[in-house]
Design a protein around this motif. Structure first.
Motif, PDB file in Angstrom:
ATOM      1  N   PRO A  52       0.845  -1.189   0.000  1.00 17.72           N
ATOM      2  CA  PRO A  52       0.000   0.000   0.000  1.00 17.72           C
ATOM      3  C   PRO A  52       0.884   1.244   0.000  1.00 17.72           C
ATOM      4  O   PRO A  52       2.055   1.178   0.400  1.00 17.72           O
ATOM      5  N   PRO A  53       0.357   2.381  -0.453  1.00 16.32           N
ATOM      6  CA  PRO A  53       1.186   3.587  -0.602  1.00 16.32           C
ATOM      7  C   PRO A  53       1.980   3.963   0.646  1.00 16.32           C
ATOM      8  O   PRO A  53       3.147   4.358   0.551  1.00 16.32           O
ATOM      9  N   THR A  54       1.366   3.841   1.830  1.00 13.20           N
ATOM     10  CA  THR A  54       2.066   4.228   3.056  1.00 13.20           C
ATOM     11  C   THR A  54       3.283   3.344   3.298  1.00 13.20           C
ATOM     12  O   THR A  54       4.381   3.838   3.593  1.00 13.20           O
ATOM     13  N   LEU A  55       3.111   2.036   3.162  1.00 12.21           N
ATOM     14  CA  LEU A  55       4.234   1.123   3.350  1.00 12.21           C
ATOM     15  C   LEU A  55       5.287   1.293   2.259  1.00 12.21           C
ATOM     16  O   LEU A  55       6.483   1.150   2.507  1.00 12.21           O
ATOM     17  N   TYR A  56       4.827   1.599   1.067  1.00 10.89           N
ATOM     18  CA  TYR A  56       5.777   1.812  -0.021  1.00 10.89           C
ATOM     19  C   TYR A  56       6.687   3.004   0.288  1.00 10.89           C
ATOM     20  O   TYR A  56       7.908   2.930   0.112  1.00 10.89           O
ATOM     21  N   ARG A  57       6.091   4.102   0.775  1.00 10.31           N
ATOM     22  CA  ARG A  57       6.896   5.277   1.119  1.00 10.31           C
ATOM     23  C   ARG A  57       7.886   4.951   2.231  1.00 10.31           C
ATOM     24  O   ARG A  57       9.037   5.387   2.201  1.00 10.31           O
ATOM     25  N   LEU A  58       7.444   4.168   3.213  1.00 15.29           N
ATOM     26  CA  LEU A  58       8.354   3.777   4.297  1.00 15.29           C
ATOM     27  C   LEU A  58       9.485   2.893   3.788  1.00 15.29           C
ATOM     28  O   LEU A  58      10.618   2.973   4.277  1.00 15.29           O
TER      29      LEU A  58
END
Length: 273
Positions: A137-143
C-alpha cells in the motif's frame, strides 16, 4: 509520454545554447531527472543540458520508451543541427541508453553510462522485488524507500539535502510503476542487443562501494562488449554516485577527454578517483 526538460530553466521553456553540444541525461528508477541537479553546475559551461522525465505512473515497455526517447532527442537535434549529442544514462537509464545507442546509432556521438543496471537480471532481489513492491500500500511503499537508502548511497558522502531529494524522487513514483520498472530490468539482456552497432566512444563510471549492484564487475563485462569503452572507477562511491559531494561529472569528463572543451590528455583504459 516522457518529456525532455531543460533543468536550468522552466521545464516548458528550455533555453537553447546552440554553440554547445547537446547533453541528454536519462534518469534511474525514479524517472524524474531531478537527481541530476547536483551535476549541472559542473557541466553547464560545456553543454546544452536536457533531462528525460518519465511520468510517475508510466507503464511503458522498453520498446516504447526507446522509441519515444529517440523521438524527443531527434526533435531537439532538429532545432539546432550539426552539433554532437552526448547521452548519459544512470542505472535504469543506462539500460535505456544502451538500447537507444544500439537501435539508433546515429542518435548520439558519445555515450556515458553511470553504474548501469545491466546486471540486474542476474540479481536475486530483482525477481521478487517487483512482486513485493506492487503489493505494498502507498504508506508502506513510502516507508520502504527509507530502507533502500543504505543500498543506494554512502550516506557520509551525500549531503542531507541530496538525501532528502533522493527520498522525494523515489516516493514520487507509484508502487505499480516502480514494480513495473523493476520488472523491465528482468527483461533486459545485454547479449541480445546489437552491440556491434555501438561504435561511438563510451565512458563508464563504476562505483566500488555499490551495495545495490556489482558495478565494477559489470563495467568489466561491458568493456568486453563495447570496443570503444573506457572505465572510470570510483572506489569509495555508492550506487547513486552523482549525488555525492566529491563526484563532479564535468571534471571527470574533462580528465578523460570526454568534455568537448578539454585539452588532449594522456588516457589509459581505466582511471581511478
Amino acid at each position: 509520454m516522457p518529456l525532455l526538460v531543460n533543468p536550468l530553466s522552466s521545464p516548458l521553456a528550455g533555453s537553447l545554447k546552440p554553440s554547445r553540444p547537446l547533453f541528454v541525461y536519462l534518469p534511474g528508477m525514479d524517472g524524474t531527472g531531478a537527481l541530476f541537479r547536483p551535476q549541472i553546475s559542473g557541466l553547464k559551461a560545456s553543454f546544452d543540458i536536457r533531462c528525460l522525465s518519465i511520468p510517475s505512473d508510466d507503464l511503458a515497455g522498453w520498446e516504447t520508451l526507446v522509441a519515444q526517447t529517440a523521438r524527443l532527442i531527434a526533435n531537439e537535434q532538429r532545432q539546432v543541427k550539426s552539433r554532437p549529442t552526448y547521452i548519459c544514462g544512470e542505472s535504469f537509464g543506462g539500460c535505456l541508453a544502451l538500447q537507444l545507442a544500439a537501435s539508433y546509432p546515429s542518435l548520439c556521438q558519445h555515450l556515458i553510462l553511470v553504474n548501469p543496471a545491466t546486471s540486474a537480471v542476474h540479481q536475486p532481489w530483482v525477481s521478487w522485488g517487483a512482486s513485493i513492491t506492487q503489493r505494498l500500500p502507498p504508506t508502506l511503499y513510502r516507508l520502504s524507500t527509507f530502507g533502500l537508502l543504505p543500498l543506494l548511497i554512502q550516506p557520509q558522502r551525500v549531503s542531507l539535502s541530496n538525501r532528502q531529494a533522493l527520498l522525494q524522487a523515489m516516493q514520487s513514483v507509484s508502487p505499480r510503476s516502480a514494480a513495473w520498472r523493476i520488472s523491465l530490468l528482468t527483461k533486459f539482456t545485454l547479449e541480445t542487443l546489437p552491440l556491434g552497432r555501438i561504435k561511438q566512444p563510451v565512458q563508464l563510471l563504476a562505483s566500488g562501494a555499490d551495495r545495490l549492484l556489482p558495478s565494477l564487475d559489470e563495467a568489466g563485462r561491458l568493456v568486453r562488449h563495447l570496443p570503444n569503452a573506457r572505465t572510470v572507477q570510483l572506489p569509495d562511491s555508492g550506487h547513486a554516485c552523482l549525488l555525492e559531494s566529491e563526484v563532479n561529472l564535468g571534471k571527470l569528463l574533462k580528465s578523460t577527454e570526454f568534455d568537448p572543451s578539454s585539452r588532449a590528455l594522456p588516457l589509459s583504459l581505466s582511471h581511478r578517483y
